[in-house]
Enzyme design. Structure first.
Site, PDB file in Angstrom:
ATOM      1  N   GLN A 117     -26.475   1.283  13.929  1.00 37.95           N
ATOM      2  CA  GLN A 117     -25.039   0.993  13.834  1.00 37.95           C
ATOM      3  C   GLN A 117     -24.317   2.015  12.947  1.00 37.95           C
ATOM      4  O   GLN A 117     -23.297   2.581  13.343  1.00 37.95           O
ATOM      5  CB  GLN A 117     -24.822  -0.422  13.267  1.00 37.95           C
ATOM      6  CG  GLN A 117     -23.368  -0.855  13.343  1.00 37.95           C
ATOM      7  CD  GLN A 117     -22.971  -1.897  12.298  1.00 37.95           C
ATOM      8  OE1 GLN A 117     -23.786  -2.354  11.492  1.00 37.95           O
ATOM      9  NE2 GLN A 117     -21.711  -2.268  12.302  1.00 37.95           N
ATOM     10  N   ILE A 126     -36.569   6.269  16.142  1.00 34.67           N
ATOM     11  CA  ILE A 126     -37.637   5.908  17.090  1.00 34.67           C
ATOM     12  C   ILE A 126     -37.042   5.430  18.415  1.00 34.67           C
ATOM     13  O   ILE A 126     -37.759   4.996  19.293  1.00 34.67           O
ATOM     14  CB  ILE A 126     -38.591   4.831  16.512  1.00 34.67           C
ATOM     15  CG1 ILE A 126     -37.801   3.631  15.979  1.00 34.67           C
ATOM     16  CG2 ILE A 126     -39.499   5.419  15.458  1.00 34.67           C
ATOM     17  CD1 ILE A 126     -38.662   2.444  15.584  1.00 34.67           C
ATOM     18  N   ILE A 143     -40.583   6.853  10.672  1.00 37.56           N
ATOM     19  CA  ILE A 143     -40.538   7.168   9.250  1.00 37.56           C
ATOM     20  C   ILE A 143     -41.879   6.906   8.560  1.00 37.56           C
ATOM     21  O   ILE A 143     -42.152   7.432   7.474  1.00 37.56           O
ATOM     22  CB  ILE A 143     -39.364   6.416   8.568  1.00 37.56           C
ATOM     23  CG1 ILE A 143     -39.051   7.033   7.219  1.00 37.56           C
ATOM     24  CG2 ILE A 143     -39.593   4.937   8.476  1.00 37.56           C
ATOM     25  CD1 ILE A 143     -38.710   8.476   7.280  1.00 37.56           C
ATOM     26  N   TYR A 170     -36.120  -8.406   3.583  1.00 37.34           N
ATOM     27  CA  TYR A 170     -35.212  -7.242   3.617  1.00 37.34           C
ATOM     28  C   TYR A 170     -34.601  -7.013   2.233  1.00 37.34           C
ATOM     29  O   TYR A 170     -34.637  -5.895   1.701  1.00 37.34           O
ATOM     30  CB  TYR A 170     -34.130  -7.519   4.661  1.00 37.34           C
ATOM     31  CG  TYR A 170     -32.958  -6.556   4.684  1.00 37.34           C
ATOM     32  CD1 TYR A 170     -33.120  -5.226   5.035  1.00 37.34           C
ATOM     33  CD2 TYR A 170     -31.660  -7.004   4.385  1.00 37.34           C
ATOM     34  CE1 TYR A 170     -32.029  -4.361   5.084  1.00 37.34           C
ATOM     35  CE2 TYR A 170     -30.568  -6.151   4.443  1.00 37.34           C
ATOM     36  CZ  TYR A 170     -30.757  -4.823   4.790  1.00 37.34           C
ATOM     37  OH  TYR A 170     -29.680  -3.972   4.842  1.00 37.34           O
ATOM     38  N   ILE A 205     -21.129  -4.137   7.410  1.00 38.56           N
ATOM     39  CA  ILE A 205     -20.320  -3.018   7.925  1.00 38.56           C
ATOM     40  C   ILE A 205     -19.813  -3.367   9.329  1.00 38.56           C
ATOM     41  O   ILE A 205     -20.584  -3.818  10.192  1.00 38.56           O
ATOM     42  CB  ILE A 205     -21.155  -1.719   7.990  1.00 38.56           C
ATOM     43  CG1 ILE A 205     -21.782  -1.412   6.616  1.00 38.56           C
ATOM     44  CG2 ILE A 205     -20.306  -0.556   8.481  1.00 38.56           C
ATOM     45  CD1 ILE A 205     -20.823  -1.084   5.508  1.00 38.56           C
TER      46      ILE A 205
HETATM   47  P1  NAD Z   1     -29.634  -0.487  12.411  1.00 40.01           P
HETATM   48  O1  NAD Z   1     -30.693  -1.528  12.532  1.00 40.01           O
HETATM   49  O2  NAD Z   1     -28.505  -0.511  13.359  1.00 40.01           O
HETATM   50  O3  NAD Z   1     -30.308   0.959  12.473  1.00 40.01           O
HETATM   51  C1  NAD Z   1     -31.537   1.235  11.860  1.00 40.01           C
HETATM   52  C2  NAD Z   1     -32.223   2.288  12.678  1.00 40.01           C
HETATM   53  O4  NAD Z   1     -33.520   2.504  12.086  1.00 40.01           O
HETATM   54  C3  NAD Z   1     -32.448   1.879  14.141  1.00 40.01           C
HETATM   55  O5  NAD Z   1     -31.866   2.817  15.012  1.00 40.01           O
HETATM   56  C4  NAD Z   1     -33.955   1.835  14.280  1.00 40.01           C
HETATM   57  O6  NAD Z   1     -34.419   2.299  15.525  1.00 40.01           O
HETATM   58  C5  NAD Z   1     -34.410   2.748  13.141  1.00 40.01           C
HETATM   59  N1  NAD Z   1     -35.775   2.458  12.726  1.00 40.01           N
HETATM   60  C6  NAD Z   1     -36.385   1.262  12.582  1.00 40.01           C
HETATM   61  N2  NAD Z   1     -37.663   1.429  12.238  1.00 40.01           N
HETATM   62  C7  NAD Z   1     -37.873   2.769  12.162  1.00 40.01           C
HETATM   63  C8  NAD Z   1     -38.999   3.565  11.857  1.00 40.01           C
HETATM   64  N3  NAD Z   1     -40.193   3.033  11.614  1.00 40.01           N
HETATM   65  N4  NAD Z   1     -38.855   4.910  11.836  1.00 40.01           N
HETATM   66  C9  NAD Z   1     -37.645   5.458  12.108  1.00 40.01           C
HETATM   67  N5  NAD Z   1     -36.551   4.751  12.429  1.00 40.01           N
HETATM   68  C10 NAD Z   1     -36.674   3.414  12.451  1.00 40.01           C
HETATM   69  O7  NAD Z   1     -29.128  -0.505  10.914  1.00 40.01           O
HETATM   70  P2  NAD Z   1     -27.732  -0.007  10.334  1.00 40.01           P
HETATM   71  O8  NAD Z   1     -26.846  -1.174  10.328  1.00 40.01           O
HETATM   72  O9  NAD Z   1     -27.299   1.243  10.993  1.00 40.01           O
HETATM   73  O10 NAD Z   1     -28.139   0.262   8.824  1.00 40.01           O
HETATM   74  C11 NAD Z   1     -28.492   1.551   8.351  1.00 40.01           C
HETATM   75  C12 NAD Z   1     -28.926   1.405   6.910  1.00 40.01           C
HETATM   76  O11 NAD Z   1     -27.865   0.842   6.152  1.00 40.01           O
HETATM   77  C13 NAD Z   1     -30.125   0.486   6.725  1.00 40.01           C
HETATM   78  O12 NAD Z   1     -30.972   1.034   5.745  1.00 40.01           O
HETATM   79  C14 NAD Z   1     -29.516  -0.809   6.247  1.00 40.01           C
HETATM   80  O13 NAD Z   1     -30.385  -1.508   5.410  1.00 40.01           O
HETATM   81  C15 NAD Z   1     -28.312  -0.322   5.492  1.00 40.01           C
HETATM   82  N6  NAD Z   1     -27.247  -1.333   5.459  1.00 40.01           N
HETATM   83  C16 NAD Z   1     -26.567  -1.661   6.602  1.00 40.01           C
HETATM   84  C17 NAD Z   1     -25.567  -2.626   6.551  1.00 40.01           C
HETATM   85  C18 NAD Z   1     -24.765  -3.002   7.761  1.00 40.01           C
HETATM   86  O14 NAD Z   1     -23.949  -3.948   7.696  1.00 40.01           O
HETATM   87  N7  NAD Z   1     -24.922  -2.318   8.899  1.00 40.01           N
HETATM   88  C19 NAD Z   1     -25.281  -3.261   5.345  1.00 40.01           C
HETATM   89  C20 NAD Z   1     -26.035  -2.950   4.228  1.00 40.01           C
HETATM   90  C21 NAD Z   1     -27.006  -1.953   4.291  1.00 40.01           C
HETATM   91  C1  AKB Z   2     -27.511  -7.508   7.280  1.00 40.68           C
HETATM   92  O1  AKB Z   2     -26.751  -8.451   7.582  1.00 40.68           O
HETATM   93  O2  AKB Z   2     -28.738  -7.592   7.219  1.00 40.68           O
HETATM   94  C2  AKB Z   2     -26.874  -6.196   6.898  1.00 40.68           C
HETATM   95  C3  AKB Z   2     -26.701  -6.122   5.431  1.00 40.68           C
HETATM   96  C4  AKB Z   2     -25.561  -6.769   4.782  1.00 40.68           C
HETATM   97  O3  AKB Z   2     -27.511  -5.522   4.765  1.00 40.68           O
HETATM   98  N1  AKB Z   2     -25.642  -6.089   7.605  1.00 40.68           N
END
Ligand code: NAD
Ligand code: AKB
Length: 312
Positions: free
Chosen positions: A13, A36, A51, A140, A170
């Site tokens: 995302q 991946i 990773i 998590y 987000i």
């Molecule tokens: P997402 O789940 O949409 O994307 C994560 C990506 O990581 C995916 O495309 C997945 O294929 C990849 N992935 C999973 N396992 C993997 C591996 N073993 N090797 C390589 N890639 C791998 O998550 P996101 O919402 O884009 O979040 C990105 C980062 O931001 C994360 O670390 C998440 O914890 C952090 N975050 C996101 C939010 C949110 O609301 N989106 C909020 C807080 C923190």
């Molecule tokens: C989730 O809901 O897991 C994420 C985050 C707040 O880390 N969007």
């Protein structure tokens, strides 16, 4: 020499949007996406990288002369509960490989996204201060709390230049979230435009902190571009811009789609959401590196609907 950036988890995302923006800022040839799963656009620089494969990670970093890593790859809060061991492994051991490359001087700068999931039932939930008791309830949240501590440790002990923020939920129109607890706040816009109704998996009065994608992406690049002496914390900086409940986001959508209806069927994600903060004090990020988000709920709703309406 120009910085060369690797993004892990680039097709998720946030990565989808951050990669695009980083390419606008630094040039497409200087920003390598990895994941991946395959990217939607196969013409952009992309490598397959799990990773957990540290040998392949090092090869990629050397082959592409990478100097900075935005380490987004992770398994999020809701999906993490289905496979705790895998979640711990991916979220923490992936980070270790990156931090070790920082320690060895192979890469110069690292971004580690933390989250409001580090907070738990012992954390003050309203206007949560920067430094609070952390007792997360999800694997998590546990992995991100430990990740923050390791980032802090690698900076203090080995002088690794790692920077981190605690993203709230987000919200963006460019990509679809999956596996998180805050996902409802994106799904609701799509469903409002498609079907004029949405069934929310959280209760109507569950207040959570949220951040609009342009603010998240700008803040991420901003913290990475700061001179090192401005970054006083090497664990996650609190970030904030808005907090709302499912009922309030539905009301903001009803200003544009008056017959939009929301119903509530809370599931296991309700308990996760209830353990997180309702609102965040991000004063330290504002003070140290001038963090200043632009969007509130109504401005975000206007922009989301405007951008999504042609899709449906
Ligand atoms: P997402 O789940 O949409 O994307 C994560 C990506 O990581 C995916 O495309 C997945 O294929 C990849 N992935 C999973 N396992 C993997 C591996 N073993 N090797 C390589 N890639 C791998 O998550 P996101 O919402 O884009 O979040 C990105 C980062 O931001 C994360 O670390 C998440 O914890 C952090 N975050 C996101 C939010 C949110 O609301 N989106 C909020 C807080 C923190
Ligand atoms: C989730 O809901 O897991 C994420 C985050 C707040 O880390 N969007």
């Amino acid at each position: 020499m120009r910085d060369k950036i690797l993004i892990t988890g680039a097709n998720g995302q946030i990565g989808t949007v951050l990669t695009h923006r980083l390419r606008e800022v630094y040039g497409t040839e200087n920003v390598l996406a990895s994941d991946i799963v395959e990217p939607a656009d196969s013409n952009q620089p992309f490598v397959f990288l799990d990773i957990l494969n540290s040998t392949r990670l090092l090869e990629i970093i050397n082959d592409h002369k990478i100097t900075q890593v935005y380490h987004l790859a992770a398994i999020l809060s809701a999906n993490g509960e289905w496979n705790p061991k895998k979640t711990w492994n991916v979220n923490l051991n992936g980070l270790f490989s990156i931090l070790n490359l920082g320690k060895e001087g192979v890469i110069k700068k690292i971004f580690f996204p933390s989250t409001i999931a580090v907070f738990g039932n012992t954390t003050p939930q309203i206007n949560t201060p920067q430094d609070v008791p952390l007792l997360p309830t999800t694997v998590y949240g546990m992995s991100k709390t430990a990740g923050e501590l390791w980032c802090n440790y690698y900076h203090k002990r080995y002088n690794v230049d790692v920077r981190s923020v605690r993203y709230p939920g987000i919200i963006g129109h460019q990509s679809i979230p999956s596996g998180g607890t805050t996902d409802y706040a994106v799904e609701i816009y799509h469903e409002a435009l498609k079907h004029k109704k949405y069934t929310c998996f959280l209760k109507e009065d569950t207040r959570l902190p949220m951040l609009y994608m342009p603010d998240a992406v700008n803040g991420t690049i901003k913290i990475m571009e700061q001179p090192t002496d401005k970054i006083k914390l090497r664990y996650g900086y609190n970030l904030s811009s808005m907090s709302f409940t499912p009922k309030e986001i539905a009301e903001s959508i009803q200003k544009y789609i008056s017959d939009f209806k929301i119903t509530y069927e809370p599931d296991f994600r309700q308990e996760i959401a209830a353990s997180w903060s309702e609102s965040i004090d991000d004063g330290q990020a504002r003070k140290d590196w001038d963090w200043s988000p632009k969007y509130d709920l109504n401005k975000m709703t206007t922009d989301m609907l405007e951008n999504l309406k042609n899709k449906y």
